[in-house]
Design a protein around this motif. Structure first.
Motif, PDB file in Angstrom:
ATOM      1  N   LEU A  15       0.824  -1.214   0.000  1.00 14.39           N
ATOM      2  CA  LEU A  15       0.000   0.000   0.000  1.00 14.39           C
ATOM      3  C   LEU A  15       0.860   1.268   0.000  1.00 14.39           C
ATOM      4  O   LEU A  15       0.424   2.326  -0.470  1.00 14.39           O
ATOM      5  CB  LEU A  15      -0.965  -0.012   1.187  1.00 14.39           C
ATOM      6  CG  LEU A  15      -1.937  -1.216   1.223  1.00 14.39           C
ATOM      7  CD1 LEU A  15      -2.929  -1.074   2.358  1.00 14.39           C
ATOM      8  CD2 LEU A  15      -2.673  -1.383  -0.096  1.00 14.39           C
ATOM      9  N   SER A  33       1.641  -1.651  -9.352  1.00 18.09           N
ATOM     10  CA  SER A  33       1.767  -2.187  -7.985  1.00 18.09           C
ATOM     11  C   SER A  33       0.414  -2.681  -7.450  1.00 18.09           C
ATOM     12  O   SER A  33       0.115  -3.866  -7.579  1.00 18.09           O
ATOM     13  CB  SER A  33       2.405  -1.144  -7.076  1.00 18.09           C
ATOM     14  OG  SER A  33       1.636   0.044  -7.047  1.00 18.09           O
ATOM     15  N   VAL A  34      -0.373  -1.789  -6.879  1.00 17.87           N
ATOM     16  CA  VAL A  34      -1.618  -2.249  -6.234  1.00 17.87           C
ATOM     17  C   VAL A  34      -2.598  -2.775  -7.288  1.00 17.87           C
ATOM     18  O   VAL A  34      -2.673  -2.261  -8.399  1.00 17.87           O
ATOM     19  CB  VAL A  34      -2.244  -1.101  -5.414  1.00 17.87           C
ATOM     20  CG1 VAL A  34      -3.560  -1.542  -4.784  1.00 17.87           C
ATOM     21  CG2 VAL A  34      -1.282  -0.695  -4.319  1.00 17.87           C
ATOM     22  N   GLY A  35      -3.349  -3.818  -6.907  1.00 16.66           N
ATOM     23  CA  GLY A  35      -4.238  -4.495  -7.852  1.00 16.66           C
ATOM     24  C   GLY A  35      -5.508  -3.730  -8.146  1.00 16.66           C
ATOM     25  O   GLY A  35      -6.552  -3.968  -7.550  1.00 16.66           O
ATOM     26  N   TRP A 127      -1.039 -13.752  -1.712  1.00 18.64           N
ATOM     27  CA  TRP A 127      -1.337 -12.344  -1.426  1.00 18.64           C
ATOM     28  C   TRP A 127      -0.669 -11.963  -0.102  1.00 18.64           C
ATOM     29  O   TRP A 127      -0.755 -12.703   0.879  1.00 18.64           O
ATOM     30  CB  TRP A 127      -2.860 -12.167  -1.333  1.00 18.64           C
ATOM     31  CG  TRP A 127      -3.311 -10.768  -1.038  1.00 18.64           C
ATOM     32  CD1 TRP A 127      -2.846  -9.618  -1.612  1.00 18.64           C
ATOM     33  CD2 TRP A 127      -4.316 -10.372  -0.099  1.00 18.64           C
ATOM     34  NE1 TRP A 127      -3.519  -8.534  -1.094  1.00 18.64           N
ATOM     35  CE2 TRP A 127      -4.413  -8.969  -0.162  1.00 18.64           C
ATOM     36  CE3 TRP A 127      -5.141 -11.070   0.778  1.00 18.64           C
ATOM     37  CZ2 TRP A 127      -5.311  -8.248   0.615  1.00 18.64           C
ATOM     38  CZ3 TRP A 127      -6.031 -10.360   1.554  1.00 18.64           C
ATOM     39  CH2 TRP A 127      -6.115  -8.957   1.468  1.00 18.64           C
ATOM     40  N   ASN A 180      -3.304 -14.552  -7.139  1.00 16.60           N
ATOM     41  CA  ASN A 180      -2.569 -13.352  -6.721  1.00 16.60           C
ATOM     42  C   ASN A 180      -1.401 -13.824  -5.872  1.00 16.60           C
ATOM     43  O   ASN A 180      -1.629 -14.413  -4.817  1.00 16.60           O
ATOM     44  CB  ASN A 180      -3.510 -12.454  -5.909  1.00 16.60           C
ATOM     45  CG  ASN A 180      -2.831 -11.198  -5.391  1.00 16.60           C
ATOM     46  OD1 ASN A 180      -1.662 -10.960  -5.625  1.00 16.60           O
ATOM     47  ND2 ASN A 180      -3.591 -10.380  -4.673  1.00 16.60           N
ATOM     48  N   TYR A 211     -11.516 -12.389  -7.713  1.00 13.88           N
ATOM     49  CA  TYR A 211     -11.377 -11.900  -9.091  1.00 13.88           C
ATOM     50  C   TYR A 211     -12.311 -12.613 -10.063  1.00 13.88           C
ATOM     51  O   TYR A 211     -11.993 -12.761 -11.240  1.00 13.88           O
ATOM     52  CB  TYR A 211      -9.920 -12.080  -9.560  1.00 13.88           C
ATOM     53  CG  TYR A 211      -8.924 -11.477  -8.614  1.00 13.88           C
ATOM     54  CD1 TYR A 211      -8.648 -10.114  -8.644  1.00 13.88           C
ATOM     55  CD2 TYR A 211      -8.289 -12.255  -7.657  1.00 13.88           C
ATOM     56  CE1 TYR A 211      -7.757  -9.551  -7.741  1.00 13.88           C
ATOM     57  CE2 TYR A 211      -7.396 -11.705  -6.755  1.00 13.88           C
ATOM     58  CZ  TYR A 211      -7.139 -10.350  -6.806  1.00 13.88           C
ATOM     59  OH  TYR A 211      -6.259  -9.795  -5.916  1.00 13.88           O
ATOM     60  N   LYS A 243     -13.186  -5.963  -7.069  1.00 10.80           N
ATOM     61  CA  LYS A 243     -12.553  -5.886  -8.385  1.00 10.80           C
ATOM     62  C   LYS A 243     -13.568  -6.058  -9.510  1.00 10.80           C
ATOM     63  O   LYS A 243     -13.569  -5.300 -10.475  1.00 10.80           O
ATOM     64  CB  LYS A 243     -11.479  -6.965  -8.502  1.00 10.80           C
ATOM     65  CG  LYS A 243     -10.101  -6.523  -8.108  1.00 10.80           C
ATOM     66  CD  LYS A 243      -9.830  -6.620  -6.650  1.00 10.80           C
ATOM     67  CE  LYS A 243      -8.372  -6.343  -6.343  1.00 10.80           C
ATOM     68  NZ  LYS A 243      -8.070  -6.471  -4.925  1.00 10.80           N
ATOM     69  N   PHE A 343      -2.717 -10.354 -12.396  1.00  9.70           N
ATOM     70  CA  PHE A 343      -1.311 -10.334 -11.986  1.00  9.70           C
ATOM     71  C   PHE A 343      -0.423 -11.327 -12.716  1.00  9.70           C
ATOM     72  O   PHE A 343      -0.863 -12.385 -13.159  1.00  9.70           O
ATOM     73  CB  PHE A 343      -1.204 -10.634 -10.483  1.00  9.70           C
ATOM     74  CG  PHE A 343      -2.031  -9.725  -9.635  1.00  9.70           C
ATOM     75  CD1 PHE A 343      -1.736  -8.369  -9.563  1.00  9.70           C
ATOM     76  CD2 PHE A 343      -3.117 -10.207  -8.924  1.00  9.70           C
ATOM     77  CE1 PHE A 343      -2.502  -7.514  -8.785  1.00  9.70           C
ATOM     78  CE2 PHE A 343      -3.890  -9.363  -8.147  1.00  9.70           C
ATOM     79  CZ  PHE A 343      -3.587  -8.016  -8.079  1.00  9.70           C
ATOM     80  N   ARG A 369       5.661  -8.695  -8.405  1.00 16.39           N
ATOM     81  CA  ARG A 369       4.309  -8.798  -8.955  1.00 16.39           C
ATOM     82  C   ARG A 369       3.987  -7.586  -9.811  1.00 16.39           C
ATOM     83  O   ARG A 369       4.181  -6.445  -9.389  1.00 16.39           O
ATOM     84  CB  ARG A 369       3.285  -8.907  -7.829  1.00 16.39           C
ATOM     85  CG  ARG A 369       1.893  -9.239  -8.341  1.00 16.39           C
ATOM     86  CD  ARG A 369       0.843  -9.105  -7.270  1.00 16.39           C
ATOM     87  NE  ARG A 369       0.485  -7.707  -7.017  1.00 16.39           N
ATOM     88  CZ  ARG A 369      -0.490  -7.325  -6.204  1.00 16.39           C
ATOM     89  NH1 ARG A 369      -1.197  -8.227  -5.558  1.00 16.39           N
ATOM     90  NH2 ARG A 369      -0.755  -6.040  -6.033  1.00 16.39           N
TER      91      ARG A 369
HETATM   92  C1  LMR Z   1      -3.742  -6.082  -4.116  1.00 14.93           C
HETATM   93  O1  LMR Z   1      -3.419  -7.260  -3.936  1.00 14.93           O
HETATM   94  O2  LMR Z   1      -3.031  -5.270  -4.707  1.00 14.93           O
HETATM   95  C2  LMR Z   1      -5.080  -5.598  -3.621  1.00 14.93           C
HETATM   96  O3  LMR Z   1      -5.840  -6.672  -3.186  1.00 14.93           O
HETATM   97  C3  LMR Z   1      -4.961  -4.507  -2.638  1.00 14.93           C
HETATM   98  C4  LMR Z   1      -4.659  -4.997  -1.262  1.00 14.93           C
HETATM   99  O4  LMR Z   1      -5.485  -4.797  -0.364  1.00 14.93           O
HETATM  100  O5  LMR Z   1      -3.604  -5.594  -1.047  1.00 14.93           O
END
Ligand code: LMR
Length: 396
Positions: A15, A33-35, A127, A180, A211, A243, A343, A369
């Motif tokens: 983040l 970076s962030v999803g 993740w 992820n 997703y 998402k 990703f 990633r």
């Molecule tokens: C991510 O993986 O980028 C998203 O799910 C944002 C998060 O909360 O990590």
């Protein structure tokens, strides 16, 4: 007792990228970076179906009184066919949660009830928030290699070997689709073997589904989940609409229990509600009301499905462009074309990832990633050139 013993904590490394990217003045920087999905122009638009549903809510919503810890029950019910299909012999119960993370936390707390000695098996890489959420509930984790990033392959032998060590009542955490951080989902024959093994070993399976619809399609992306639900007597599902409805900051999710025993599902739900009451009491309403409004209206649902198709098609086009990029044979980007979801994880060292950011303004998440859903097609060449440059520097 004083709080002076507390020391500052580092920001979440993923983040933290949001702030770092915002402060970077370079006009051609690329945020992978962030999803978050972005269109060709780099925007994350509010979906038209969402806009129309919000308009209706503004005009028609008669009350904002409390709904209770289960949140919007009609929202949860409306998701069931999309997620589970018909699921004969399976008893599905659910409740609304603040995002998929809220659902994961409910699952973790539920598993911790009476779960002394229970081990949670978590495949890596995964993740970055999975382990913190599970540990926060006091669960004991064991990890195993699930995806080999160097060869870009699902590691079935390592997964099965881990499960052979698990004891009845242990928990296997899996992602239902669009893995992820790698985009590498098991093949049908592979997940069937994993499901059979999990059932034979008496494991509870926790599926994280964040997703759906961004891999191959809503139905296709539910195949693994439905296979597990049919074979494994107790499956917990942490579902996110953040998402696939592009409702990120509205935090829209659901927690489901899918059991072959009606009593088990009902009792698990009632325990989950008690846990929710002690955590956030009741989930925020708006995003779930939007999703419910869309799924209850055939025209809005069709519009949403078209918008979801468009997001998925753009991601597939980016994957195709990267996977067939002739300028970078040394990078072996070919596997990316066949992977699923937002990703991919590139086998890059921490030093190369830092150079990409510093020298070229290309922001990857820690671990290499890349959020391909954030890459404009028009920036693919620039991204590949940046990769080639930092790898050449590393080799020199
Ligand atoms: C991510 O993986 O980028 C998203 O799910 C944002 C998060 O909360 O990590």
């Amino acid at each position: 007792m004083s709080l002076r013993f507390l020391t500052p904590q580092p920001a979440d490394p993923l983040l933290a990228m949001i702030a770092a990217f915002a402060q970077d003045p370079r006009p051609h920087r690329i945020d992978l970076s962030v999803g978050v999905y972005r269109d060709e122009a780099g925007r994350t638009p509010v979906l038209q179906a969402v806009k129309e549903a919000e308009q209706r809510l503004v005009e028609a919503q008669a009350s904002k009184s409390y709904l209770g810890p289960e949140g919007d029950h009609a929202f949860v019910e409306a998701l069931v066919p999309t997620v589970f299909g018909t699921a004969p012999g399976v008893f599905v119960e659910g409740l609304q949660t603040p995002g998929g993370t809220g659902a994961l936390r409910v699952a973790a707390e539920l598993l911790a009830l009476g779960g002394q000695g229970r081990t949670v098996w978590l495949g890596l890489p995964t993740w970055s928030n999975h382990a913190p959420v599970l540990r926060a509930a006091g669960l004991a984790l064991r990890t195993f290699p699930q995806v080999d990033v160097a060869s870009q392959a699902f590691d079935l032998p390592a997964t099965l070997a881990a499960l052979e060590q698990a004891r009845a009542g242990d928990v296997l955490v899996l992602q239902a689709c669009c893995h992820n951080p790698t985009g590498i989902d098991p093949e049908p024959h592979e997940w069937r073997q994993v499901a059979e093994c999990a059932a034979r070993r008496g494991l509870i399976v926790l599926l994280d589904m964040a997703y759906q619809g961004l891999g191959e399609g809503l139905e296709e992306d539910a195949t693994l989940l439905r296979e597990f639900v049919a074979r494994v007597p107790e499956v917990l599902v942490a579902y996110s609409c953040n998402k696939n409805f592009a409702l990120y900051r509205d935090r829209v999710g659901a927690f489901f229990i899918a059991s072959h025993s009606a009593t088990c599902s009902t009792n698990a739900r009632s325990n989950a509600l008690a846990l929710v009451r002690a955590m956030w009491s009741m989930p925020p309403d708006h995003g779930a009301a939007v999703v419910r409004t869309i799924l209850h209206d055939p025209r809005l649902e069709a519009l949403w499905r078209r918008e979801l198709d468009a997001m998925r098609d753009r991601i597939a086009a980016v994957r195709g462009a990267l996977g067939t990029h002739h300028a970078a044979p040394a990078l072996s980007l070919g596997a990316i074309a066949g992977q699923k979801g937002m990703f991919a994880t590139l086998p890059l060292s921490a030093e190369v990832i830092t150079r990409l950011r510093g020298d070229h303004g290309v922001y990857l998440a820690p671990g290499g990633r890349a959020n391909l859903a954030g890459l404009p097609l028009g920036a693919v060449d620039r991204f590949v050139a940046a990769l080639e440059d930092v790898l050449a520097c590393q080799a020199a």
